[in-house]
Design an enzyme around this catalytic site. Structure first.
Site, PDB file in Angstrom:
ATOM      1  N   ASP A   1       0.676  -1.219  -0.004  1.00 10.49           N
ATOM      2  CA  ASP A   1       0.054  -0.092   0.074  1.00 10.49           C
ATOM      3  C   ASP A   1       0.995   1.219  -0.048  1.00 10.49           C
ATOM      4  O   ASP A   1       1.998   1.206   0.067  1.00 10.49           O
ATOM      5  CB  ASP A   1      -1.118  -0.011   1.246  1.00 10.49           C
ATOM      6  CG  ASP A   1      -0.265  -0.287   2.514  1.00 10.49           C
ATOM      7  OD1 ASP A   1       0.807  -0.392   2.515  1.00 10.49           O
ATOM      8  OD2 ASP A   1      -0.921  -0.743   3.372  1.00 10.49           O
TER       9      ASP A   1
ATOM     10  N   ASN B   1      -6.976  -2.994  14.724  1.00  9.78           N
ATOM     11  CA  ASN B   1      -8.404  -3.375  14.485  1.00  9.78           C
ATOM     12  C   ASN B   1      -8.614  -4.188  13.551  1.00  9.78           C
ATOM     13  O   ASN B   1      -9.788  -4.436  12.844  1.00  9.78           O
ATOM     14  CB  ASN B   1      -9.065  -2.077  13.843  1.00  9.78           C
ATOM     15  CG  ASN B   1      -8.336  -1.376  12.567  1.00  9.78           C
ATOM     16  OD1 ASN B   1      -7.609  -2.284  12.100  1.00  9.78           O
ATOM     17  ND2 ASN B   1      -8.851  -0.524  11.886  1.00  9.78           N
TER      18      ASN B   1
ATOM     19  N   HIS C   1      -7.254  -4.822  10.671  1.00  9.01           N
ATOM     20  CA  HIS C   1      -6.728  -4.344   9.093  1.00  9.01           C
ATOM     21  C   HIS C   1      -5.726  -5.186   8.619  1.00  9.01           C
ATOM     22  O   HIS C   1      -4.769  -5.546   9.321  1.00  9.01           O
ATOM     23  CB  HIS C   1      -6.822  -2.948   8.753  1.00  9.01           C
ATOM     24  CG  HIS C   1      -5.694  -2.167   9.181  1.00  9.01           C
ATOM     25  ND1 HIS C   1      -5.740  -0.969   9.736  1.00  9.01           N
ATOM     26  CD2 HIS C   1      -4.307  -2.682   9.447  1.00  9.01           C
ATOM     27  CE1 HIS C   1      -4.341  -0.542   9.909  1.00  9.01           C
ATOM     28  NE2 HIS C   1      -3.716  -1.518   9.574  1.00  9.01           N
TER      29      HIS C   1
ATOM     30  N   GLU D   1      -9.400  -1.793   5.814  1.00  4.61           N
ATOM     31  CA  GLU D   1      -9.913  -1.529   6.911  1.00  4.61           C
ATOM     32  C   GLU D   1     -11.404  -2.508   7.456  1.00  4.61           C
ATOM     33  O   GLU D   1     -11.830  -3.144   6.445  1.00  4.61           O
ATOM     34  CB  GLU D   1     -10.492  -0.101   7.095  1.00  4.61           C
ATOM     35  CG  GLU D   1      -9.448   0.831   7.047  1.00  4.61           C
ATOM     36  CD  GLU D   1      -8.356   1.012   8.162  1.00  4.61           C
ATOM     37  OE1 GLU D   1      -8.602   0.129   9.199  1.00  4.61           O
ATOM     38  OE2 GLU D   1      -7.740   1.674   8.026  1.00  4.61           O
TER      39      GLU D   1
HETATM   40  P1  PGA Z   1       2.289  -1.680  12.652  1.00  7.62           P
HETATM   41  O1  PGA Z   1       1.517  -1.555  11.563  1.00  7.62           O
HETATM   42  O2  PGA Z   1       3.306  -2.455  12.135  1.00  7.62           O
HETATM   43  O3  PGA Z   1       3.137  -0.414  12.548  1.00  7.62           O
HETATM   44  O4  PGA Z   1       1.986  -2.138  13.998  1.00  7.62           O
HETATM   45  C1  PGA Z   1       0.791  -2.934  11.153  1.00  7.62           C
HETATM   46  C2  PGA Z   1      -0.363  -2.757  10.396  1.00  7.62           C
HETATM   47  O5  PGA Z   1      -1.308  -1.533  10.516  1.00  7.62           O
HETATM   48  O6  PGA Z   1      -0.538  -3.188   9.237  1.00  7.62           O
END
Ligand code: PGA
Length: 255
Positions: free
Chosen positions: A67, A136, A138, A143
């Site tokens: 992304d 959450n 995702h 999301e």
């Molecule tokens: P993080 O993010 O590795 O910074 O915890 C993971 C994500 O949001 O996919």
């Protein structure tokens, strides 16, 4: 699914690196799906060490990032382009021509998304996808509420994700509102997946992803449908799981 629980973040990262290195040694022109965020930093650090000290060769590898924020140029220090070069690509012998990251400044986003999806197929599909998970649930920027069959597209970020990321920007106004992301269907087409998560903050999302019912409200639950996924955790992220799991990828007991 093979759930592997390691003692700490470093062991988790090194275990993930061992799997990547194994696949790369077996297939030097591996197509690797990559993730950003804080979780994969230890994995990238270990892969860089393997390149420098053990000659792990990235020269034929093709990469696709999951992304990118819409509206941030590649030079912006919070763009995922910047992140990937800073934390990984600048330190290994990858051919820049084989690097793919969604273009956050694309003039025609929809056309770009279609191209990205087709380009993955043209390159033979993703052999191994590295995946983080949001608190959450995702995956990439899919999301809660995302279609489980979704493809590469533009997505609106939730307030939760924008708040989680606000610490990296000078003010909330500067936090992007949209991102281009691989869809859940795109991720699921990968031949293998390594989902990595560490820390207590991820424990609920991991519990849902591994042991909960499959639902678009927790996109990571879809990995239960994948034929070959490693869920690689530290003890904190695994703290709410009830099942019996292994401590090494060499167990190779997929359920
Ligand atoms: P993080 O993010 O590795 O910074 O915890 C993971 C994500 O949001 O996919």
């Amino acid at each position: 699914m093979l759930v592997i629980i390691k003692n700490n973040y470093e062991e988790m990262s090194n275990e993930a690196a061992k799997i990547v290195a194994d696949r790369l040694r077996k297939k030097p022109d591996l197509v690797l799906g990559l993730a950003t965020g804080s979780t994969p930093l230890g994995l990238y650090k270990e892969l860089i060490r393997m390149y420098k000290e053990e000659g792990l060769d990235f020269s034929k590898v093709t990469t696709f990032n999951l992304d990118e924020y819409v509206g941030l140029p590649p030079t912006h220090n919070q763009s995922y382009h910047y992140f990937m070069y800073e934390n990984f690509f600048n330190h290994i012998n990858i051919n820049p021509r084989y690097i793919h990251i969604p273009h956050g400044m694309a003039k025609d986003v929809d056309t770009f998304c279609d191209w990205y999806e087709k380009r993955i197929i043209e390159c033979g599909g993703i052999d191994l996808q590295i995946l983080g998970i949001g608190a959450n649930g995702h995956i990439a920027f899919n999301e809660p509420g995302s279609s489980l069959g979704s493809r590469v597209r533009i997505k609106t970020l939730t307030e939760k994700t924008r708040n989680d990321n606000a610490r990296f920007f000078a003010s909330m106004d500067e936090v992007p509102k949209y991102a281009i992301t691989m869809g859940i269907g795109t991720v699921m087409d990968s031949k293998e997946i390594i989902l990595i998560a560490n820390g207590e903050k991820k424990a609920n999302a991991i519990k849902d992803a591994v042991e909960g019912p499959i639902t678009g409200m927790c996109p990571a639950t879809i990995v239960q449908m994948h034929r070959k996924v490693y869920v690689l955790l530290d003890k904190e992220a695994a703290s709410k799981l009830k099942g019996d799991y292994v401590d090494s990828w060499e167990a190779k007991v997929f359920s």
